[in-house]
Write a protein that holds these residues in place. Structure first.
Motif, short mmCIF file in Angstrom:
data_model
loop_
_atom_site.label_atom_id
_atom_site.label_comp_id
_atom_site.label_asym_id
_atom_site.label_seq_id
_atom_site.Cartn_x
_atom_site.Cartn_y
_atom_site.Cartn_z
N MET A 1 0.87 -1.22 0.04
CA MET A 1 0.12 -0.10 0.07
C MET A 1 0.78 1.24 -0.11
O MET A 1 1.77 1.61 0.97
N PRO A 2 0.89 2.05 -0.90
CA PRO A 2 1.67 3.18 -1.09
C PRO A 2 1.61 4.22 -0.24
O PRO A 2 2.17 5.07 0.11
N PHE A 3 0.02 4.40 0.27
CA PHE A 3 -0.02 5.59 1.32
C PHE A 3 0.37 5.36 2.69
O PHE A 3 -0.05 4.40 3.42
N HIS A 4 0.99 6.37 3.18
CA HIS A 4 1.46 6.60 4.45
C HIS A 4 1.36 7.90 5.13
O HIS A 4 0.86 8.97 4.41
N TYR A 5 1.15 8.19 6.40
CA TYR A 5 1.08 9.06 7.13
C TYR A 5 1.74 8.95 8.33
O TYR A 5 2.08 8.02 8.99
N ARG A 6 2.11 10.30 8.91
CA ARG A 6 2.61 10.26 10.29
C ARG A 6 1.80 11.64 10.88
O ARG A 6 2.03 12.69 10.21
N THR A 7 1.33 11.65 12.21
CA THR A 7 0.87 12.56 12.72
C THR A 7 1.58 13.23 13.83
O THR A 7 2.52 12.52 14.65
N LEU A 8 1.94 14.62 13.93
CA LEU A 8 2.68 15.32 14.62
C LEU A 8 1.99 16.38 15.17
O LEU A 8 1.47 17.50 14.73
N PRO A 9 1.74 16.17 16.63
CA PRO A 9 0.86 17.49 17.40
C PRO A 9 1.72 18.73 17.44
O PRO A 9 3.00 18.58 17.65
N VAL A 10 1.00 19.60 16.95
CA VAL A 10 1.68 21.08 17.06
C VAL A 10 0.90 22.06 17.77
O VAL A 10 -0.45 21.95 18.04
N THR A 11 1.53 23.06 18.15
CA THR A 11 1.02 24.21 18.98
C THR A 11 0.81 24.00 20.30
O THR A 11 0.75 22.60 20.63
N ALA A 12 0.55 25.00 21.07
CA ALA A 12 -0.06 24.81 22.49
C ALA A 12 -1.40 23.93 22.58
O ALA A 12 -1.73 23.53 23.59
N PHE A 13 -1.96 23.87 21.53
CA PHE A 13 -3.37 23.13 21.29
C PHE A 13 -3.31 21.83 21.04
O PHE A 13 -4.35 21.03 20.94
N GLN A 14 -1.93 21.29 20.93
CA GLN A 14 -1.75 19.77 20.57
C GLN A 14 -2.52 19.27 19.28
O GLN A 14 -3.24 18.38 19.47
N GLN A 15 -2.54 20.26 18.17
CA GLN A 15 -3.39 19.97 17.06
C GLN A 15 -2.91 18.91 16.17
O GLN A 15 -1.44 18.87 16.10
N ASN A 16 -3.44 17.85 15.92
CA ASN A 16 -2.84 16.83 14.85
C ASN A 16 -2.45 17.05 13.55
O ASN A 16 -3.53 17.00 12.58
N CYS A 17 -1.40 17.55 13.31
CA CYS A 17 -0.84 17.87 11.87
C CYS A 17 -0.45 16.47 11.32
O CYS A 17 0.18 16.01 12.07
N SER A 18 -1.00 16.22 10.09
CA SER A 18 -0.45 15.04 9.50
C SER A 18 0.34 15.24 8.30
O SER A 18 0.01 16.06 7.51
#
Length: 213
Positions: A1-18
């Motif tokens: 499966m070619p699709f991959h992701y990694r979620t990295l929490p950012v900002t003081a709000f711990q927002q899930n940037c992927s």
């Protein structure tokens, strides 16, 4: 499966940037770069990815605060959200002052998104659904092969998005969840804007806000 992701929490709000990418081409996009850009770019470099796009679910500061700067510095297109969030984009500088964030740049997306659109990274295509309620222009991204959905602040593990912000609408949010998310299938794992991943089936069973819908 070619699709991959990694979620990295950012900002003081711990927002899930992927960071999402195609493993065959190493082409990547970042979903909701709210801040902490050096950390995001370090991950992209460590993985040997070619960052080509910025995708936005909606334009609240913790999701879109870093988008303008990242687009300007790296020459990247901003894709999304839906045009109904233009007023949130225009207000990003004010949002950053209000919540004590680093100064955010307003921007005009390279491409607005609408329900039924698709976005592509490398050889991977994700489906776009317009899911208003938390904000009027909120969209979600669904990758059908991996059964993963990036839902921003529409739905959380055990909760739902707030609707007390300007142009929020509770009934609209519930309709978005039940009419746009649930049909994707109970087996779909979703990455929310905050907190842990869950599945649509689990939320239909146990989430008090949408139990039994």
């Amino acid at each position: 499966m070619p699709f991959h992701y990694r979620t990295l929490p950012v900002t003081a709000f711990q927002q899930n940037c992927s960071v999402v990418w195609c493993d065959r081409t190493r082409k990547a996009a970042v979903i909701d770069p709210g801040g902490n850009l050096p950390r995001l770019l370090a991950f992209v470099e460590e993985e040997g990815l070619a960052l080509e796009q910025i995708w936005l679910t909606h334009a609240h500061i913790d999701h879109a605060g870093g988008a303008g700067q990242l687009a300007r510095e790296r020459g990247l297109p901003i894709v999304g959200p839906h045009p109904a969030d233009q007023f949130w984009i225009d207000g990003l500088p004010q949002q950053s002052r209000m919540f004590g964030f680093p100064a955010a740049e307003a921007f005009t997306p390279t491409r607005w998104l609408h329900d039924g659109d698709t976005v592509t990274v490398g050889e991977c295509t994700l489906h776009v659904r317009h899911c208003p309620g938390h904000t009027p222009g909120h969209v979600v991204f669904f990758e059908p092969e991996s059964r993963r959905a990036f839902v921003g602040d529409v739905l959380f593990a055990g909760s739902i998005g707030r609707t007390d912000f300007p142009q929020g609408n509770f009934d609209q949010l519930i309709a978005s969840i039940t009419q746009r998310l649930w049909p994707m299938g109970d087996d779909v794992v979703f990455i929310p804007g905050h907190g842990p991943e869950s599945s649509f089936g689990e939320e239909r069973r146990s989430n008090p806000y949408v139990h039994g819908t």
